[in-house]
Motif scaffolding. Structure first.
Motif, PDB file in Angstrom:
ATOM      1  N   ALA A  64       0.849  -1.192   0.000  1.00 11.52           N
ATOM      2  CA  ALA A  64       0.000   0.000   0.000  1.00 11.52           C
ATOM      3  C   ALA A  64       0.884   1.240   0.000  1.00 11.52           C
ATOM      4  N   VAL A  65       0.561   2.205  -0.843  1.00 11.61           N
ATOM      5  CA  VAL A  65       1.309   3.457  -0.950  1.00 11.61           C
ATOM      6  C   VAL A  65       0.485   4.572  -0.311  1.00 11.61           C
ATOM      7  N   LYS A  66       1.013   5.178   0.721  1.00  9.33           N
ATOM      8  CA  LYS A  66       0.296   6.252   1.406  1.00  9.33           C
ATOM      9  C   LYS A  66       0.111   7.432   0.465  1.00  9.33           C
ATOM     10  N   GLN A  67      -1.120   7.910   0.374  1.00  4.62           N
ATOM     11  CA  GLN A  67      -1.435   9.059  -0.462  1.00  4.62           C
ATOM     12  C   GLN A  67      -1.258  10.339   0.356  1.00  4.62           C
ATOM     13  N   ARG A  68      -0.601  11.333  -0.219  1.00  2.00           N
ATOM     14  CA  ARG A  68      -0.281  12.559   0.504  1.00  2.00           C
ATOM     15  C   ARG A  68      -1.190  13.713   0.074  1.00  2.00           C
ATOM     16  N   SER A  69      -1.325  14.668   0.971  1.00  3.75           N
ATOM     17  CA  SER A  69      -2.020  15.916   0.659  1.00  3.75           C
ATOM     18  C   SER A  69      -0.972  16.995   0.456  1.00  3.75           C
ATOM     19  N   TYR A  70      -1.085  17.745  -0.627  1.00 10.32           N
ATOM     20  CA  TYR A  70      -0.102  18.778  -0.958  1.00 10.32           C
ATOM     21  C   TYR A  70      -0.705  20.167  -0.815  1.00 10.32           C
ATOM     22  N   ASN A  71       0.159  21.113  -0.536  1.00 11.09           N
ATOM     23  CA  ASN A  71      -0.271  22.500  -0.396  1.00 11.09           C
ATOM     24  C   ASN A  71      -0.513  23.105  -1.776  1.00 11.09           C
ATOM     25  N   ILE A  72      -1.761  23.421  -2.077  1.00 11.23           N
ATOM     26  CA  ILE A  72      -2.127  24.022  -3.363  1.00 11.23           C
ATOM     27  C   ILE A  72      -2.558  25.467  -3.111  1.00 11.23           C
ATOM     28  N   GLN A  73      -1.852  26.413  -3.711  1.00 11.25           N
ATOM     29  CA  GLN A  73      -2.179  27.827  -3.565  1.00 11.25           C
ATOM     30  C   GLN A  73      -2.805  28.348  -4.853  1.00 11.25           C
ATOM     31  N   ARG A  74      -3.922  29.039  -4.725  1.00 10.51           N
ATOM     32  CA  ARG A  74      -4.610  29.611  -5.882  1.00 10.51           C
ATOM     33  C   ARG A  74      -4.432  31.123  -5.866  1.00 10.51           C
ATOM     34  N   VAL A  75      -3.816  31.628  -6.928  1.00 14.72           N
ATOM     35  CA  VAL A  75      -3.476  33.050  -6.997  1.00 14.72           C
ATOM     36  C   VAL A  75      -4.179  33.653  -8.210  1.00 14.72           C
ATOM     37  N   THR A  76      -4.905  34.744  -7.988  1.00 14.93           N
ATOM     38  CA  THR A  76      -5.587  35.430  -9.090  1.00 14.93           C
ATOM     39  C   THR A  76      -5.009  36.829  -9.271  1.00 14.93           C
ATOM     40  N   GLY A  77      -5.295  37.434 -10.425  1.00 15.72           N
ATOM     41  CA  GLY A  77      -4.807  38.781 -10.696  1.00 15.72           C
ATOM     42  C   GLY A  77      -3.362  38.844 -11.115  1.00 15.72           C
ATOM     43  N   VAL A  78      -2.796  37.706 -11.500  1.00 17.32           N
ATOM     44  CA  VAL A  78      -1.400  37.668 -11.942  1.00 17.32           C
ATOM     45  C   VAL A  78      -1.315  38.174 -13.380  1.00 17.32           C
ATOM     46  N   PRO A  79      -0.328  39.029 -13.716  1.00 16.24           N
ATOM     47  CA  PRO A  79      -0.179  39.489 -15.107  1.00 16.24           C
ATOM     48  C   PRO A  79      -0.114  38.311 -16.077  1.00 16.24           C
ATOM     49  N   GLN A  80      -0.796  38.432 -17.218  1.00 18.00           N
ATOM     50  CA  GLN A  80      -0.905  37.314 -18.134  1.00 18.00           C
ATOM     51  C   GLN A  80       0.452  36.867 -18.666  1.00 18.00           C
ATOM     52  N   GLN A  81       1.427  37.801 -18.781  1.00 14.13           N
ATOM     53  CA  GLN A  81       2.745  37.407 -19.284  1.00 14.13           C
ATOM     54  C   GLN A  81       3.463  36.479 -18.312  1.00 14.13           C
ATOM     55  N   THR A  82       3.053  36.515 -17.038  1.00 11.68           N
ATOM     56  CA  THR A  82       3.624  35.590 -16.059  1.00 11.68           C
ATOM     57  C   THR A  82       3.053  34.196 -16.266  1.00 11.68           C
ATOM     58  N   VAL A  83       1.759  34.138 -16.583  1.00  5.02           N
ATOM     59  CA  VAL A  83       1.108  32.850 -16.802  1.00  5.02           C
ATOM     60  C   VAL A  83       1.524  32.259 -18.151  1.00  5.02           C
ATOM     61  N   GLU A  84       1.692  33.115 -19.157  1.00  7.42           N
ATOM     62  CA  GLU A  84       2.069  32.676 -20.502  1.00  7.42           C
ATOM     63  C   GLU A  84       3.385  33.348 -20.888  1.00  7.42           C
ATOM     64  N   PRO A  85       4.524  32.715 -20.587  1.00  7.52           N
ATOM     65  CA  PRO A  85       5.829  33.312 -20.883  1.00  7.52           C
ATOM     66  C   PRO A  85       6.043  33.531 -22.372  1.00  7.52           C
ATOM     67  N   ASP A  86       7.041  34.336 -22.692  1.00  7.52           N
ATOM     68  CA  ASP A  86       7.417  34.608 -24.072  1.00  7.52           C
ATOM     69  C   ASP A  86       7.741  33.291 -24.795  1.00  7.52           C
ATOM     70  N   PRO A  87       7.284  33.120 -26.052  1.00  4.96           N
ATOM     71  CA  PRO A  87       7.539  31.865 -26.782  1.00  4.96           C
ATOM     72  C   PRO A  87       9.015  31.513 -26.891  1.00  4.96           C
ATOM     73  N   GLU A  88       9.893  32.503 -27.058  1.00  2.00           N
ATOM     74  CA  GLU A  88      11.319  32.220 -27.127  1.00  2.00           C
ATOM     75  C   GLU A  88      11.833  31.660 -25.799  1.00  2.00           C
ATOM     76  N   GLN A  89      11.321  32.208 -24.709  1.00  2.35           N
ATOM     77  CA  GLN A  89      11.721  31.700 -23.396  1.00  2.35           C
ATOM     78  C   GLN A  89      11.217  30.280 -23.191  1.00  2.35           C
TER      79      GLN A  89
END
Length: 270
Positions: free
Chosen positions: A87-112
């Protein structure tokens, strides 16, 4: 051929001897299991036979999202197969939900993005090896002592878009603090400045188990070097996409991301 089935319900740290199969490690998501089989036997995991050391040792890694059960198959000298289910113990992970982030942060430059993908492939290639080293069977130690500021498995969701989980343990220390090898190995990758991870070092401990150290300001070893536990290998930095000086220590078993903290236990007092 007759099969025998033995079921072990094991959680947290274990050390067992059963039907000639010796195991130690943590049967939970992110865990690393080191085992040993009797003379003349082989071991199979997920349909593949694993490499054995000269002492008949092997290692497996359980990923962040490993399923509820894992099965090892011992194949004896006569070809008989014995299945061991854990049996493999299933873990709970810390999930943070952040809104209002600039879109360029969510979708980086294609070259990058293209650069990051090339560099990710370099790192993946460095972890593909199945080197016949047995450093994986040693007891691991912390590469440096300091406050833990980030843990394995945590994840951020920006504007509803899940970011990649954090697969390492972050240790905050000033730039220039020496990083020591947690165990011996062979250096398989040295890169001074990757886009996301900055100064990046990968060390292979054998049989697919490797350590990755990122955001480094300086790397003190070169590709191909064989190193020993406690050797100075790098210095802490804040390179790449780091927000401050720290060491990010990650571990893999081939493509599976595993949790370094499960191998070293509690952080020693400073």
């Amino acid at each position: 051929m007759k099969r025998r089935f033995f079921v072990f319900l094991l959680f947290s740290l274990v050390s067992i001897h059963a039907f000639g199969l010796e195991l130690r490690g943590s049967w939970q998501q992110g865990g690393v299991i080191v085992g040993k089989v009797p003379d003349g036997s082989q071991i199979e995991y997920r349909g593949k036979k694993l490499q054995l050391s000269s002492l008949r040792e092997f290692v497996i890694g359980l990923g962040r999202d490993a399923p509820d059960y894992a099965t090892l198959v011992v194949i004896d000298a006569q070809g008989g197969r014995t299945e061991h289910k854990f049996a493999v113990k299933q873990r709970s992970y810390n999930i943070q939900r952040v809104t209002g982030v600039p879109q360029q942060t969510v979708e980086p430059d294609p070259e990058q993005v293209a650069r990051a993908r090339r560099e990710a492939q370099m790192a993946a290639d460095a972890r593909k090896g199945n080197l016949p080293l047995r450093f994986f069977a040693q007891e691991f130690v912390w590469p440096l002592v300091g406050p833990i500021t980030g843990v394995y498995g945590s994840q951020r969701v920006y504007n509803g878009v899940p970011n990649s989980p954090h697969y390492g343990v972050d240790i905050a220390r000033p730039v220039g603090t020496v990083v020591n090898a947690p165990v011996g190995g062979v250096v398989t990758l040295v890169h001074p400045d990757m886009f996301f991870s900055g100064g990046t070092l990968i060390i292979d401990h054998g049989h697919g188990l490797s350590s990755t150290f990122i955001h480094l300001s300086e790397i003190l070893v070169k590709k191909g070097d064989e190193i020993v536990q406690g050797q100075a290998i790098a210095k802490v930095g804040k390179t790449g996409r780091a927000t401050g000086p720290h060491l990010d220590w990650r571990m893999n078993w081939f493509e599976e991301r595993v949790d370094p903290q499960l191998l070293v236990g509690a952080m020693p007092s400073q």
